[in-house]
Enzyme design. Structure first.
Site, PDB file in Angstrom:
ATOM      1  CB  ALA A  76      -1.008   0.151   0.822  1.00 50.94           C
ATOM      2  CG  ASN A 115      -7.843  -4.998   2.791  1.00 53.48           C
ATOM      3  OD1 ASN A 115      -7.633  -6.384   3.163  1.00 53.48           O
ATOM      4  ND2 ASN A 115      -6.898  -4.443   3.223  1.00 53.48           N
ATOM      5  CG  LEU A 160      -4.005  -5.466  -0.529  1.00 50.16           C
ATOM      6  CD1 LEU A 160      -4.541  -7.256   0.523  1.00 50.16           C
ATOM      7  CD2 LEU A 160      -4.700  -4.711  -0.269  1.00 50.16           C
ATOM      8  CD  GLU A 168      -3.747  -5.710   4.534  1.00 48.14           C
ATOM      9  OE1 GLU A 168      -3.385  -5.484   3.376  1.00 48.14           O
ATOM     10  OE2 GLU A 168      -4.195  -4.798   5.752  1.00 48.14           O
TER      11      GLU A 168
HETATM   12  C1  LIG Z   1      -7.074  -1.778  -0.355  1.00 45.60           C
HETATM   13  C2  LIG Z   1      -7.044  -1.238  -0.131  1.00 45.60           C
HETATM   14  C3  LIG Z   1      -5.598   0.203   0.553  1.00 45.60           C
HETATM   15  C4  LIG Z   1      -5.638   0.030   1.829  1.00 45.60           C
HETATM   16  C5  LIG Z   1      -4.374  -0.998   2.634  1.00 45.60           C
HETATM   17  C6  LIG Z   1      -3.862  -0.672   3.446  1.00 45.60           C
HETATM   18  C7  LIG Z   1      -3.238  -1.882   4.604  1.00 45.60           C
HETATM   19  C8  LIG Z   1      -1.908  -1.908   4.318  1.00 45.60           C
HETATM   20  C9  LIG Z   1      -1.444  -2.679   3.591  1.00 45.60           C
HETATM   21  C10 LIG Z   1       0.163  -2.654   2.933  1.00 45.60           C
HETATM   22  O1  LIG Z   1       0.480  -3.132   2.394  1.00 45.60           O
HETATM   23  S1  LIG Z   1       1.232  -2.906   4.617  1.00 45.60           S
HETATM   24  C11 LIG Z   1       2.634  -2.427   3.517  1.00 45.60           C
HETATM   25  C12 LIG Z   1       3.057  -1.059   3.155  1.00 45.60           C
HETATM   26  N1  LIG Z   1       3.771  -1.658   2.334  1.00 45.60           N
HETATM   27  C13 LIG Z   1       5.747  -0.937   3.350  1.00 45.60           C
HETATM   28  O2  LIG Z   1       4.991  -0.738   4.349  1.00 45.60           O
HETATM   29  C14 LIG Z   1       6.691  -0.656   2.147  1.00 45.60           C
HETATM   30  C15 LIG Z   1       7.387   1.067   2.954  1.00 45.60           C
HETATM   31  N2  LIG Z   1       8.331   0.532   1.731  1.00 45.60           N
HETATM   32  C16 LIG Z   1      10.029   0.115   2.553  1.00 45.60           C
HETATM   33  O3  LIG Z   1       9.438  -0.314   3.369  1.00 45.60           O
HETATM   34  C17 LIG Z   1      11.359   0.478   2.261  1.00 45.60           C
HETATM   35  O4  LIG Z   1      10.537   1.136   0.120  1.00 45.60           O
HETATM   36  C18 LIG Z   1      11.349  -1.144   0.926  1.00 45.60           C
HETATM   37  C19 LIG Z   1      10.540  -0.924   0.315  1.00 45.60           C
HETATM   38  C20 LIG Z   1      12.032  -1.522   1.819  1.00 45.60           C
HETATM   39  C21 LIG Z   1      12.488  -0.557   0.335  1.00 45.60           C
HETATM   40  O5  LIG Z   1      13.571   0.094   0.390  1.00 45.60           O
HETATM   41  P1  LIG Z   1      14.789   0.920  -0.248  1.00 45.60           P
HETATM   42  O6  LIG Z   1      15.407   1.447   0.835  1.00 45.60           O
HETATM   43  O7  LIG Z   1      15.736  -0.346  -1.088  1.00 45.60           O
HETATM   44  O8  LIG Z   1      14.323   1.776  -1.138  1.00 45.60           O
HETATM   45  P2  LIG Z   1      13.500   3.083  -0.361  1.00 45.60           P
HETATM   46  O9  LIG Z   1      14.302   4.378  -0.888  1.00 45.60           O
HETATM   47  O10 LIG Z   1      13.041   3.367   0.743  1.00 45.60           O
HETATM   48  O11 LIG Z   1      12.214   3.141  -2.007  1.00 45.60           O
HETATM   49  C22 LIG Z   1      12.011   3.709  -3.149  1.00 45.60           C
HETATM   50  C23 LIG Z   1      11.224   4.637  -3.619  1.00 45.60           C
HETATM   51  O12 LIG Z   1      10.169   3.677  -3.298  1.00 45.60           O
HETATM   52  C24 LIG Z   1       9.004   4.532  -2.094  1.00 45.60           C
HETATM   53  N3  LIG Z   1       8.912   3.675  -2.055  1.00 45.60           N
HETATM   54  C25 LIG Z   1       8.410   2.494  -1.634  1.00 45.60           C
HETATM   55  N4  LIG Z   1       7.720   1.896  -0.927  1.00 45.60           N
HETATM   56  C26 LIG Z   1       6.522   2.540  -1.239  1.00 45.60           C
HETATM   57  C27 LIG Z   1       5.269   2.916  -0.497  1.00 45.60           C
HETATM   58  N5  LIG Z   1       4.870   1.574   0.464  1.00 45.60           N
HETATM   59  N6  LIG Z   1       4.289   4.039  -0.885  1.00 45.60           N
HETATM   60  C28 LIG Z   1       4.906   4.312  -1.729  1.00 45.60           C
HETATM   61  N7  LIG Z   1       6.273   4.861  -1.651  1.00 45.60           N
HETATM   62  C29 LIG Z   1       7.066   3.943  -1.353  1.00 45.60           C
HETATM   63  C30 LIG Z   1      10.206   5.405  -1.554  1.00 45.60           C
HETATM   64  O13 LIG Z   1       9.560   6.446  -0.912  1.00 45.60           O
HETATM   65  C31 LIG Z   1      11.587   5.330  -2.068  1.00 45.60           C
HETATM   66  O14 LIG Z   1      10.616   6.895  -3.282  1.00 45.60           O
HETATM   67  P3  LIG Z   1      11.875   8.571  -3.312  1.00 45.60           P
HETATM   68  O15 LIG Z   1      11.878   8.503  -1.327  1.00 45.60           O
HETATM   69  O16 LIG Z   1      13.163   7.740  -3.932  1.00 45.60           O
HETATM   70  O17 LIG Z   1      10.950   9.324  -3.872  1.00 45.60           O
END
Ligand SMILES: CCCCCCC/C=C/C(=O)SCCNC(=O)CCNC(=O)[C@H](O)C(C)(C)COP(=O)(O)OP(=O)(O)OC[C@H]1O[C@@H](n2cnc3c(N)ncnc32)[C@H](O)[C@@H]1OP(=O)(O)O
Length: 280
Positions: free
Chosen positions: A70, A101, A126, A158
């Site tokens: 997400a 979801n 998700l 979920e």
């Molecule tokens: C249908 C209903 C919708 C709502 C559902 C709600 C329920 C939750 C469901 C889920 O999916 S929970 C999981 C959410 N995701 C995360 O927790 C992952 C978050 N990201 C990270 O932890 C890290 O980015 C990574 C995946 C471990 C990778 O790390 P790395 O150091 O390799 O890269 P980054 O520099 O962090 O990322 C590159 C770039 O991508 C952007 N980004 C990464 N993940 C997300 C995200 N989930 N959402 C938005 N953007 C994301 C990150 O910000 C970087 O962007 P810039 O800073 O370069 O612009």
């Protein structure tokens, strides 16, 4: 009669013979998806379901991650959205979380075509839950993993994971990883037959990997009576469909209180400002 479907800039699709190919095409944010994108994914699955020429629905992605789950920016926007007046926090999260979801999870649970996932990299949240609902998974190499960081985000299981993960990896391995927010790495995915084949390609070659999987699938389906494949999917699915349907409802209704209490939002905000990280 097949209906038209809108376009989405993060997800493309095309049909090739018996294959309905869905591709995530936003590698710059690691293919994070907003609520509307997950709905679109569900709509594409419905489209594939209704097309009688389609027998396999194939999920592919681009870049170094399959999907980072997400989109935390989208979640923050849902919270700040002044344009929509909700009667209560419950009403807001029923709209922004529960309905979306439950819909996308249900689309995967009830999908009648064989679901194939081409794991070009890690999948989170998700999106990783949807990967665990696929019937066949191929990996680009041994660097792939699945992370369900619900304990780090103030959430609970979920996307059917309360059933799919114990089913595919065993209950105790699932407890260890969910409770302590640890990834399911390649080794456990292989031990349990979750991954059918490792294509041993560099992580930078997602495009070549996607093409290679398709090439193999074209060869594999040659000469098969494809309705048999769907008939067998129906029977294999019959073993667990009731559990999946039940858990989909229990999971989203259980999560609702967490959203209303506000902890997930606070933690998604910390993720976005990089104050919080997942341990990998
Ligand atoms: C249908 C209903 C919708 C709502 C559902 C709600 C329920 C939750 C469901 C889920 O999916 S929970 C999981 C959410 N995701 C995360 O927790 C992952 C978050 N990201 C990270 O932890 C890290 O980015 C990574 C995946 C471990 C990778 O790390 P790395 O150091 O390799 O890269 P980054 O520099 O962090 O990322 C590159 C770039 O991508 C952007 N980004 C990464 N993940 C997300 C995200 N989930 N959402 C938005 N953007 C994301 C990150 O910000 C970087 O962007 P810039 O800073 O370069 O612009």
């Amino acid at each position: 009669m097949l209906r038209e479907i809108r376009q989405n800039e993060k997800i493309s699709y095309h049909i090739e013979g018996p294959f309905f190919i869905i591709r995530l095409v936003k590698p710059d944010n690691l293919n994070a998806l907003e609520g509307e994108d997950y709905i679109y994914l569900g709509e594409l699955l419905e489209l594939a379901d209704k097309n009688s020429d389609v027998y396999f629905t194939i999920l592919q992605s681009t870049g170094r991650f399959f999907s980072s789950g997400a989109d935390f920016k989208g979640i923050a926007r849902a919270q700040m959205d002044d344009g929509v007046k909700y009667a209560s926090e419950t009403s807001k999260w029923l709209s922004n979380f529960v309905a979306r979801n439950v819909y996308v999870t249900d689309a995967f649970i009830k999908h009648s075509k064989v679901l194939v996932c081409c794991l070009n990299g890690p999948a989170i949240g998700l999106s990783a839950a949807l990967v665990a609902l696929c019937d066949i998974v191929y990996s680009i190499n041994d660097k792939v993993y699945l992370l369900y960081p619900f304990a780090n985000l103030g959430l609970i299981t979920e996307g059917g994971t309360s059933v799919s993960l114990p089913l595919k990896f065993g209950p105790n391995a699932t407890y260890e990883r969910l409770v302590f927010n640890k990834p399911f790495k390649y080794d456990i995915m292989c031990q349990n037959g979750f991954i059918s084949k490792n294509f041993r390609m560099p992580s930078s070659d997602a495009e070549a990997f996607n093409e290679e999987v398709l090439k193999e699938l074209r060869e594999k389906v040659e000469g098969l009576y494809l309705p048999s494949c769907l008939g067998m999917k129906k029977l294999l699915k019959a073993n667990h469909i009731d559990s999946f349907n039940k858990i989909n409802s229990l999971e989203v209704n259980g999560s609702l209180q967490y959203w209303v209490d506000g902890e997930p939002l606070r933690r998604f905000g910390q993720l976005s400002s990089k104050e919080r990280k997942h341990r990998l």
